[in-house]
Design an enzyme around this catalytic site. Sequence first.
Site, mmCIF file in Angstrom:
data_model
loop_
_atom_site.group_PDB
_atom_site.id
_atom_site.type_symbol
_atom_site.label_atom_id
_atom_site.label_comp_id
_atom_site.label_asym_id
_atom_site.label_seq_id
_atom_site.Cartn_x
_atom_site.Cartn_y
_atom_site.Cartn_z
ATOM 1 C CG ASP A 199 34.571 58.586 66.559
ATOM 2 O OD1 ASP A 199 33.584 59.332 66.374
ATOM 3 O OD2 ASP A 199 34.630 57.412 66.130
ATOM 4 N N GLY A 235 28.612 61.151 69.855
ATOM 5 C CA GLY A 235 27.216 60.738 69.641
ATOM 6 C C GLY A 235 26.848 59.565 70.529
ATOM 7 C CG HIS A 237 28.678 67.087 68.646
ATOM 8 N ND1 HIS A 237 29.610 66.113 68.399
ATOM 9 C CD2 HIS A 237 27.651 66.856 67.761
ATOM 10 C CE1 HIS A 237 29.177 65.332 67.418
ATOM 11 N NE2 HIS A 237 27.999 65.753 67.012
ATOM 12 C CG ASP A 277 33.906 61.733 53.861
ATOM 13 O OD1 ASP A 277 33.579 62.172 52.738
ATOM 14 O OD2 ASP A 277 34.890 60.985 54.042
ATOM 15 N NE ARG A 285 28.971 62.988 61.622
ATOM 16 C CZ ARG A 285 29.487 62.611 62.778
ATOM 17 N NH1 ARG A 285 29.099 63.203 63.885
ATOM 18 N NH2 ARG A 285 30.374 61.652 62.835
ATOM 19 C CG LEU A 318 50.280 72.995 71.911
ATOM 20 C CD1 LEU A 318 50.977 71.625 71.894
ATOM 21 C CD2 LEU A 318 49.016 72.898 72.778
ATOM 22 N NE ARG A 329 35.427 54.042 61.157
ATOM 23 C CZ ARG A 329 34.427 53.278 61.605
ATOM 24 N NH1 ARG A 329 34.493 51.965 61.483
ATOM 25 N NH2 ARG A 329 33.347 53.818 62.143
HETATM 26 C C1 IPE Z 1 36.080 61.014 62.222
HETATM 27 O O1 IPE Z 1 35.016 60.485 62.901
HETATM 28 C C2 IPE Z 1 35.938 62.499 62.179
HETATM 29 C C3 IPE Z 1 36.071 63.164 63.452
HETATM 30 C C4 IPE Z 1 36.288 62.642 64.617
HETATM 31 C C5 IPE Z 1 35.968 64.579 63.380
HETATM 32 P P1 IPE Z 1 33.734 59.895 62.165
HETATM 33 O O2 IPE Z 1 32.824 59.477 63.257
HETATM 34 O O3 IPE Z 1 33.218 60.855 61.183
HETATM 35 O O4 IPE Z 1 34.355 58.649 61.382
HETATM 36 P P2 IPE Z 1 33.657 57.319 60.877
HETATM 37 O O5 IPE Z 1 32.468 57.722 60.071
HETATM 38 O O6 IPE Z 1 33.260 56.547 62.092
HETATM 39 O O7 IPE Z 1 34.719 56.615 60.096
HETATM 40 C C1 IPE Z 2 33.052 62.752 66.808
HETATM 41 O O1 IPE Z 2 31.990 62.121 67.425
HETATM 42 C C2 IPE Z 2 32.756 64.205 66.531
HETATM 43 C C3 IPE Z 2 32.569 64.515 65.115
HETATM 44 C C4 IPE Z 2 32.689 63.692 64.108
HETATM 45 C C5 IPE Z 2 32.226 65.878 64.816
HETATM 46 P P1 IPE Z 2 30.827 61.450 66.599
HETATM 47 O O2 IPE Z 2 29.752 62.459 66.392
HETATM 48 O O3 IPE Z 2 31.333 60.804 65.367
HETATM 49 O O4 IPE Z 2 30.339 60.349 67.633
HETATM 50 P P2 IPE Z 2 29.895 58.872 67.322
HETATM 51 O O5 IPE Z 2 30.991 58.221 66.544
HETATM 52 O O6 IPE Z 2 28.632 58.953 66.540
HETATM 53 O O7 IPE Z 2 29.713 58.266 68.665
HETATM 54 MG MG MG Z 3 32.071 58.953 64.973
#
Ligand code: IPE
Ligand code: IPE
Ligand code: MG
Length: 255
Positions: free
Chosen positions: A32, A35, A49, A79, A83, A143, A203
Amino acid sequence: MSHTHHTVKHTHVRAPQPTPAQSGIHVAMIMDGNGRWANARGRPRTAGHIAGARVVRKIVEAAPDCGIGMLTLYAFSADNWARPSREVALLMRLFRRYLVAETDRCITNDVRMRIIGRRDRIPSELLRAIKVAEEATRHCTRLDLRIAVDYSSRDALVRAAERLQGQENLSRDELSRAMCQVDHWDGECRDVDLLIRTGGEQRLSDFLLWECAYAELYFTDRRWPDFTPADLESAVKEFHSRERRFGSVPEAAAG
Ligand code: IPE
Ligand code: IPE
Ligand code: MG
């Protein structure tokens, strides 16, 4: 009269040696923060990404030397379809590109690649690439790399329950196996030993809820594109310093 059934000479059967993958720990990672990493640099989320995909390769290469036998990476949750469609489309392209680019490297490094999650909503080109990558790495044993795409732990539980409906005296292992089948994992069903989440949130976001029953949880503020093999090593080191009790009491306090 046939005597073949009396001719068995070897009475003791040696247990098969575990593969390196089976003897290493199972680490799950919520990758995570892509973004926010991009936003902090004044760039679009998609740039995060792209940077994040490069990190996956480095972490996968570092994993076996950290004593990891199974690595389950959360790449796209069920979920995440919510996006913006441009972001989703880019992610799907990135997954495909990753599979195509990494298959040979996985064979060289003896890494078995497998995608877990639903397969009925992803683009057909991605599905094709998944099948090729899985088939090509099927015999690799150093692995077990599992990448979760269109994954939801609660969905897996519901689908597994549906399959097992009416079955009596259901065991935990049977439910685990059914969940693995739902998510297209055909190897050993393993609990998570260590769960790492980058990006600062603390979480689970519907990831491996059942398998994490006794997982050690490790949260870091480091955003995924900044995560390094050294960070992975630190997390595993911390894991080994923790005392896992599984509900019992520490050995020194017993008796
Ligand atoms: C969880 O991250 C999913 C992935 C890292 C692929 P999210 O960014 O979607 O989770 P929330 O919305 O913060 O809980
Ligand atoms: C995790 O990074 C990658 C995916 C869920 C695909 P995010 O895209 O959720 O990045 P943040 O949480 O918005 O920083
Ligand atoms: Mg995220």
